[in-house]
Structure formats: structure tokens, C-alpha cells
Design an enzyme around this catalytic site. Structure first.
Site, PDB file in Angstrom:
ATOM      1  N   GLU A 118      41.374  26.102  10.182  1.00 46.69           N
ATOM      2  CA  GLU A 118      42.549  26.970  10.405  1.00 46.69           C
ATOM      3  C   GLU A 118      42.200  28.371  10.890  1.00 46.69           C
ATOM      4  O   GLU A 118      42.635  29.364  10.306  1.00 46.69           O
ATOM      5  CB  GLU A 118      43.390  27.028   9.121  1.00 46.69           C
ATOM      6  CG  GLU A 118      43.831  25.657   8.650  1.00 46.69           C
ATOM      7  CD  GLU A 118      44.517  25.649   7.293  1.00 46.69           C
ATOM      8  OE1 GLU A 118      44.768  26.728   6.729  1.00 46.69           O
ATOM      9  OE2 GLU A 118      44.796  24.543   6.781  1.00 46.69           O
ATOM     10  N   GLU A 158      44.754  15.095   7.454  1.00 48.19           N
ATOM     11  CA  GLU A 158      45.460  15.462   6.212  1.00 48.19           C
ATOM     12  C   GLU A 158      46.896  14.952   6.242  1.00 48.19           C
ATOM     13  O   GLU A 158      47.827  15.644   5.820  1.00 48.19           O
ATOM     14  CB  GLU A 158      45.455  16.996   6.043  1.00 48.19           C
ATOM     15  CG  GLU A 158      44.077  17.614   6.086  1.00 48.19           C
ATOM     16  CD  GLU A 158      44.035  19.102   5.738  1.00 48.19           C
ATOM     17  OE1 GLU A 158      45.060  19.649   5.269  1.00 48.19           O
ATOM     18  OE2 GLU A 158      42.971  19.716   5.930  1.00 48.19           O
TER      19      GLU A 158
HETATM   20  O1  G3I Z   1      41.938  23.957 -10.774  1.00 46.12           O
HETATM   21  C1  G3I Z   1      42.981  24.857 -11.157  1.00 46.12           C
HETATM   22  C2  G3I Z   1      43.465  24.539 -12.534  1.00 46.12           C
HETATM   23  O2  G3I Z   1      42.410  24.769 -13.449  1.00 46.12           O
HETATM   24  C3  G3I Z   1      44.680  25.398 -12.853  1.00 46.12           C
HETATM   25  O3  G3I Z   1      45.216  25.030 -14.087  1.00 46.12           O
HETATM   26  C4  G3I Z   1      45.742  25.230 -11.779  1.00 46.12           C
HETATM   27  C5  G3I Z   1      46.949  26.139 -12.002  1.00 46.12           C
HETATM   28  O4  G3I Z   1      47.739  26.238 -10.852  1.00 46.12           O
HETATM   29  O5  G3I Z   1      45.197  25.558 -10.535  1.00 46.12           O
HETATM   30  C6  G3I Z   1      44.121  24.697 -10.188  1.00 46.12           C
HETATM   31  O6  G3I Z   1      43.650  25.001  -8.911  1.00 46.12           O
HETATM   32  C7  G3I Z   1      44.526  24.707  -7.834  1.00 46.12           C
HETATM   33  C8  G3I Z   1      43.861  23.641  -6.959  1.00 46.12           C
HETATM   34  O7  G3I Z   1      44.656  23.423  -5.824  1.00 46.12           O
HETATM   35  C9  G3I Z   1      43.697  22.302  -7.671  1.00 46.12           C
HETATM   36  O8  G3I Z   1      44.941  21.785  -8.037  1.00 46.12           O
HETATM   37  C10 G3I Z   1      44.731  25.975  -7.059  1.00 46.12           C
HETATM   38  O9  G3I Z   1      45.468  26.886  -7.838  1.00 46.12           O
HETATM   39  C11 G3I Z   1      45.460  25.677  -5.784  1.00 46.12           C
HETATM   40  O10 G3I Z   1      45.479  26.845  -4.975  1.00 46.12           O
HETATM   41  C12 G3I Z   1      44.775  24.558  -5.017  1.00 46.12           C
HETATM   42  O11 G3I Z   1      45.577  24.250  -3.913  1.00 46.12           O
HETATM   43  C13 G3I Z   1      44.975  23.522  -2.857  1.00 46.12           C
HETATM   44  C14 G3I Z   1      45.130  24.317  -1.561  1.00 46.12           C
HETATM   45  O12 G3I Z   1      44.646  23.562  -0.452  1.00 46.12           O
HETATM   46  C15 G3I Z   1      44.344  25.630  -1.619  1.00 46.12           C
HETATM   47  O13 G3I Z   1      42.992  25.393  -1.694  1.00 46.12           O
HETATM   48  C16 G3I Z   1      45.663  22.166  -2.729  1.00 46.12           C
HETATM   49  O14 G3I Z   1      45.362  21.372  -3.879  1.00 46.12           O
HETATM   50  C17 G3I Z   1      45.180  21.451  -1.469  1.00 46.12           C
HETATM   51  O15 G3I Z   1      45.905  20.269  -1.272  1.00 46.12           O
HETATM   52  C18 G3I Z   1      45.367  22.359  -0.262  1.00 46.12           C
HETATM   53  O16 G3I Z   1      44.849  21.694   0.856  1.00 46.12           O
HETATM   54  C19 G3I Z   1      45.031  22.337   2.120  1.00 46.12           C
HETATM   55  C20 G3I Z   1      43.776  22.050   2.954  1.00 46.12           C
HETATM   56  O17 G3I Z   1      42.630  22.480   2.262  1.00 46.12           O
HETATM   57  C21 G3I Z   1      43.865  22.718   4.328  1.00 46.12           C
HETATM   58  N1  G3I Z   1      45.090  22.326   4.997  1.00 46.12           N
HETATM   59  C22 G3I Z   1      46.335  22.521   4.256  1.00 46.12           C
HETATM   60  C23 G3I Z   1      46.241  21.795   2.899  1.00 46.12           C
HETATM   61  C24 G3I Z   1      47.563  21.899   2.128  1.00 46.12           C
HETATM   62  O18 G3I Z   1      47.856  23.217   1.781  1.00 46.12           O
END
Ligand code: G3I
Length: 342
Positions: free
Chosen positions: A145, A252
């Protein structure tokens, strides 16, 4: 898995696939992005992964997961769970991602140093991850991105562009290649189906890389779309990216049925039919427009609807994937599969 529901209005029933899986029916790899937590703690989730022969690390290899608290303090616990599972079950692994403007740990966002110091942490991170999984991970999203919707480079909210300059993308690919001469290196982005300018910027980057001898092997089209996404936009990006000769990964895939975020929306038959038709369309376009030697595969972004980032970030009542909250194949599964042959 025995399923009795009838599904497609075009006469295909899920029973037709009762003894098959996505991976056994597909002419290319079918992947899922996964979480090590669910893999370890949810038997139904793990069982459903038999449908897939390629696995992407949804979050476990991002900077925020692998170097979370301080410089050189690496944590591979989540990624190692996924890699061990994939080795034991003979699934290909796609690493996501080495460089992104988001999900960087606080220490990176607050890092003080000149461009050489920034370059050192950047190179060290890339080469530590790529070297660790050399021979295990087949391909990487090296940069994720990097472009805005208007095709300009993302700069003001990207620490890498701010501190390393716009050539940080080429540097990342070069550093990754130094660490593993055989692994395939992808550039990955979203929204190209709605943004010809972003598509053009990515194509210009590929052309520039080829002219300069910067290594790049593939392009990821994330394909986070919804039932209203214009089909010609999907066709355009798939066709134009395929013309580069690089490997193409629909990396994705999910299809939102509730882009308007209506809290009262129900997943009715009409929505399921539209979603099924669009899953069919995406798979069909990929199969027919991308030469088979360039088909890196189609990956859905997690497994069951309840695991989707859309439920966590956007709205609870959306159903964007092929499996329901209990990992049962949904009626739209038949639409996806139809794209393998019709
Ligand atoms: O692991 C912690 C957990 O300990 C905590 O309790 C919880 C509370 O919200 O958060 C958890 O971490 C989260 C993690 O996902 C695992 O669930 C983060 O806050 C959250 O920001 C993270 O979001 C991910 C996001 O990317 C940011 O990295 C999404 O799962 C993931 O599906 C998303 O994927 C992105 C791709 O990398 C790039 N393209 C878009 C796609 C969708 O947004």
C-alpha cells in the site's frame, strides 16, 4: 463435510462438492490469511484449512508483531506457529508483509536518527525476516500500500517515505532479494478496481524497476470489494497487471454485502445471490485473463465470516467470506467454485 443446502440459482448444489475441497477443485492455489491464535485454539478453524493449499500470515509477520517493543527485540512466536503448521500440512506460505505505512510499533514511529540510521533498521528488519524463513516462505509482500488513490506516493503518513525518500520501495525489494535469491517478491495494494490512477502508478513502478534492474516477481491485487464494485474495474486491473508478465496474486479477497453499514441489514437471498455472482466473476476473470504460468493464486482474507477484519473494523452484520461463523460452507461457495471451470 456433508452439506445439504441447495444454493445457486443456476442449479449447482453444495452437495456436488461434499467430498471435494477448494484446493482439490481449483486450477491454481487457493489461500487463506490466518491467525496463529485461531489456528491453535479453534479446531473447526484448523479443520477448515484443509480447503486451502496456500496460507498468508494475516498479521503475524508485520512489524508490529515481529519487532513489537524495541529495536532488535524480535518475536517470531506467532509466525513460527503458522510456518510449522504449513510445513506439516504441505501448504505454501506467502509472507505478509515486510514494509507498510501502518501497524508499525511505537518505537519505530518515534525513532530518531538520520537517513543512514533509518536505513539500518529498515534493512535489518527485512533481511532478518527473509533470512529466517528462507526456503520456507515462497513469496513475500515486500511493500504494501505505498500509493494514494490519486496515484501519488504516500508520504506524509509513511515513515519509510519520509525518512528514506521515495526510492524506499526499490530499496526494500533489493534488500529482500539479497537475503533470499529464490523467494518471489510481490508489491501488494488495494482499491485498484476503483482507481485507474493507482493502477497506473503501480504499472509505472514496475516499468521503472524493470529498466533499473530492481527485482520484482509479482503483483498482489488485494480485492477487498463489495457487491457494488464495478465489474469493469476488476477486469481492467486484472488485465493490465497480467500484461506485465509478473505473477498475479488476488491476495486478500473478501466481498462486503453491507458497504453502506446498515445496522439492520439481514443476509437475505438477494444479497447472497449477488455476492455469489461476484465471487464467480472474480474467479472467472482471474482464470481467463491471467495466463496460467502467472497465476500465483487467489487468497481470501481469513476463513469464516466471524474472523474477518470487516466485522472488527466496520460493522458486525457483514458476511464477506466463503464460510459462515461456524465454518460451514456458505451458498456463495458454489459461485466461487463455478469460476474454476465455467
Ligand atoms: O492482538 C491484539 C489483541 O491482543 C487485542 O486484544 C486486540 C484488541 O483490539 O487487538 C489485537 O490486535 C489487532 C490485530 O488485528 C489482531 O486481531 C489489532 O488491534 C488490529 O489493528 C489488527 O488489525 C489488522 C489490520 O490489518 C492492521 O494490521 C487486521 O486483523 C488485518 O486483517 C488487517 O489486514 C489488512 C492487510 O494487512 C493489508 N490490507 C488491508 C487488510 C484489511 O485492513
Amino acid at each position: 463435510m456433508i452439506i445439504s443446502l441447495c444454493c445457486s440459482k443456476k442449479g449447482v448444489t453444495q452437495n456436488d462438492y461434499a467430498s471435494s475441497t477448494l484446493q482439490s477443485l481449483a486450477p491454481f492455489k487457493i489461500g487463506a490469511a490466518i491467525s496463529p491464535y485461531l489456528l491453535q485454539n479453534n479446531p473447526a478453524y484448523k479443520q477448515t484449512l484443509s480447503e486451502f493449499n496456500s496460507i498468508t500470515t494475516e498479521n503475524a509477520l508485520k512489524w508490529g508483531a515481529t519487532q513489537p517493543s524495541s529495536k532488535d527485540n524480535f518475536d517470531f512466536s506467532g509466525a513460527d506457529v503458522i510456518v510449522s503448521f504449513c510445513e506439516a500440512s504441505h501448504k505454501r506460505i506467502h509472507g505478509h508483509n515486510l514494509v507498510w505505512y501502518q501497524y508499525n510499533p511505537q518505537w519505530v514511529n518515534q525513532f530518531q536518527g538520520d537517513s543512514a540510521a533509518w536505513d539500518a533498521i529498515f534493512k535489518n528488519h527485512i533481511q532478518t525476516l527473509v533470512s529466517r524463513y528462507k526456503g520456507k516462505i515462497s513469496s513475500w509482500d515486500v511493500v504494501n500500500e505505498a500509493f494514494n488513490e490519486d496515484g501519488s506516493l504516500r508520504v506524509s503518513n509513511c515513515v519509510w517515505a519520509l525518512h528514506l525518500g521515495k526510492d524506499y520501495i526499490a530499496k526494500a525489494f533489493t534488500y529482500a532479494r539479497e537475503a533470499d535469491p529464490s523467494v518471489l517478491l510481490f508489491y501488494n495494494d488495494y482499491g485498484q478496481e476503483n482507481s485507474p490512477a493507482k493502477t497506473a502508478a503501480i504499472l509505472a513502478m514496475v516499468k521503472d524497476f524493470k529498466q533499473r534492474g530492481i527485482p520484482i516477481d509479482g503483483l498482489g491485487i488485494q480485492m477487498h470489494i463489495n457487491i457494488n464494485t464495478p465489474r469493469d474495474g476488476i477486469t481492467n486491473v486484472v488485465r493490465q497487471f497480467a500484461a506485465t508478465g509478473l505473477k498475479i496474486h488476488i491476495s486478500e479477497l473478501d466481498i462486503s454485502v453491507n458497504p453502506q453499514k446498515d445496522k439492520n441489514l439481514l443476509y437475505n437471498q438477494a444479497l447472497q445471490d449477488r455476492q455469489s455472482d461476484l465471487f464467480y466473476f472474480v474467479v472467472h476473470q482471474y482464470r481467463t485473463l491471467v495466463p496460467s504460468s502467472q497465476q500465483w493464486g487467489i487468497t481470501t482474507w481469513n476463513v469464516g465470516d466471524a474472523d474477518s477484519w470487516i466485522r472488527h473494523f466496520n460493522i458486525k452484520n457483514d458476511w464477506p467470506l466463503l464460510f459462515d461463523d461456524n465454518y460451514k460452507r456458505k451458498p456463495v461457495y458454489a459461485g466461487f467454485i463455478k469460476g474454476f471451470s465455467e
